[in-house]
Design an enzyme around this catalytic site. Structure first.
Site, PDB file in Angstrom:
ATOM      1  NE  ARG A 272      -0.444  -2.058   3.732  1.00  0.00           N
ATOM      2  CZ  ARG A 272      -0.567  -2.763   4.833  1.00  0.00           C
ATOM      3  NH1 ARG A 272      -1.286  -2.331   5.807  1.00  0.00           N
ATOM      4  NH2 ARG A 272       0.005  -3.906   4.953  1.00  0.00           N
TER       5      ARG A 272
ATOM      6  CG  ASP B 186      -2.103   0.862   7.028  1.00  0.00           C
ATOM      7  OD1 ASP B 186      -3.316   1.113   7.003  1.00  0.00           O
ATOM      8  OD2 ASP B 186      -1.603  -0.025   7.752  1.00  0.00           O
TER       9      ASP B 186
END
Length: 183
Positions: A93, A96
């Site tokens: 990702r 986060d």
């Protein structure tokens, strides 16, 4: 009433340090949040889903009079603003933001659990947290961050390196002042 809040920030795609910096900037710009501490950045191996790049992780300390769900929504907005797309659980990702602690509150909702349910199992959370708040208290486990880290086994993830985070708005902590490498 004012709350002391700790948020974990992590990234393992693209310009990881820049995503973490931008997340801090957006937390500062969010109404009702005061950033009072920023840990060093830690280069860490992934936990859970292992077939992905290493992460940059850090923890930010906030003070707020906002309700927990308002802070949670700020974190989710920042993730979306920086381009986070949900993929596989614990997968790669761009950014986060996890709400670790919200004062001494214990929250258990369908989409929000505080204290973070796995923070005591994660070295990449506890190392930066004890750097800025070793006495941060987990109201369910009844342990400080330092006590949780000392109880953690090797399954908590491997820290590969630490880079002192020099935040222009926060004085470096004494253990960082002599570091030459910056994020």
């Amino acid at each position: 009433m004012s709350f002391e809040v700790y948020v974990s920030i992590g990234s393992n795609l693209g310009d990881r340090f820049n995503y973490c910096r931008r997340a801090i900037e957006l937390l500062r710009a969010a109404g009702g949040l005061e950033v009072f501490a920023v840990s060093s950045a830690y280069l860490t191996e992934p936990v859970g889903y292992l077939d992905q790049p290493d992460f940059v992780n850090l923890v930010v300390g906030l003070r707020t009079k906002l309700e927990v769900y308002q802070v949670y929504r700020h974190c989710k907005f920042i993730e979306a603003e920086l381009g986070r797309v949900s993929t596989i659980r614990w997968g790669p990702r761009v950014v986060d933001l996890d709400l670790l602690l919200f004062g001494d509150d214990v929250i258990d909702l369908s989409d929000l659990t505080v204290p973070h349910p796995r923070m005591h199992e994660r070295r990449f959370v506890l190392e930066p947290l004890i750097e800025i708040a070793p006495d941060a208290y987990h109201p369910v486990l009844r342990k400080t961050a330092a006590e949780m880290l000392s109880a953690l086994d090797e399954q908590g993830g491997k820290i590969k390196g630490r880079i002192c985070w020099i935040d222009p708005q926060i004085q470096p902590r004494p253990r960082c002042e002599n570091r030459t490498k910056t994020a």
